[in-house]
Design an enzyme around this catalytic site. Structure first.
Site, mmCIF file in Angstrom:
data_model
loop_
_atom_site.group_PDB
_atom_site.id
_atom_site.type_symbol
_atom_site.label_atom_id
_atom_site.label_comp_id
_atom_site.label_asym_id
_atom_site.label_seq_id
_atom_site.Cartn_x
_atom_site.Cartn_y
_atom_site.Cartn_z
ATOM 1 C CG LEU A 232 12.480 1.735 -2.178
ATOM 2 C CD1 LEU A 232 12.422 2.814 -3.098
ATOM 3 C CD2 LEU A 232 13.120 0.534 -2.839
ATOM 4 C CB CYS A 233 12.050 7.056 0.904
ATOM 5 S SG CYS A 233 13.263 7.245 2.399
ATOM 6 C CB ALA A 234 14.080 10.085 -2.173
ATOM 7 N N GLY B 267 15.890 7.978 2.851
ATOM 8 C CA GLY B 267 16.062 6.985 4.058
ATOM 9 C C GLY B 267 15.215 7.367 5.333
#
Length: 101
Positions: free
Chosen positions: A84-86, A88
């Site tokens: 995951l990241c902020a 995508g």
């Protein structure tokens, strides 16, 4: 950072919506997260639960052609990992790089 600023993922990966991930966590599933945000962002907030294992490895560790062995050793090989990241883009790139390896 914009998703289009990242290189194209090396392999196609499945996506999971934030809602579906929350449903898995709420259902008590064991979830392993690889959070690719910068450490300062991770320290500000991250997903934490009794059934969640979280690893913070910022995406820039995965930009080299040969990912450093010290980085790879932190990524479990014996279970499914949700990256995951902020927004995508970074998580899709990292998941594709790991899948290609």
């Amino acid at each position: 950072m914009n998703p289009e600023d990242l290189p194209t993922p090396e392999a196609e990966v499945d996506s999971v919506s934030p809602e579906a991930l929350k449903d898995r966590i709420d259902a008590g599933e064991d979830v392993t997260l690889l959070d690719t945000r910068m450490q300062s962002d991770y320290e500000e907030w991250h997903i934490d639960d009794d059934t969640v294992t979280t690893i913070n490895l910022p995406y820039f560790h995965f930009l080299e052609d040969d990912i450093d062995d010290d980085v790879l050793e932190q990524v479990p090989e014996d279970r499914e990992i949700t990256v995951l990241c902020a927004k995508g883009g970074a998580s899709e790139f990292v998941a594709g790089a790991l899948k290609a390896r």
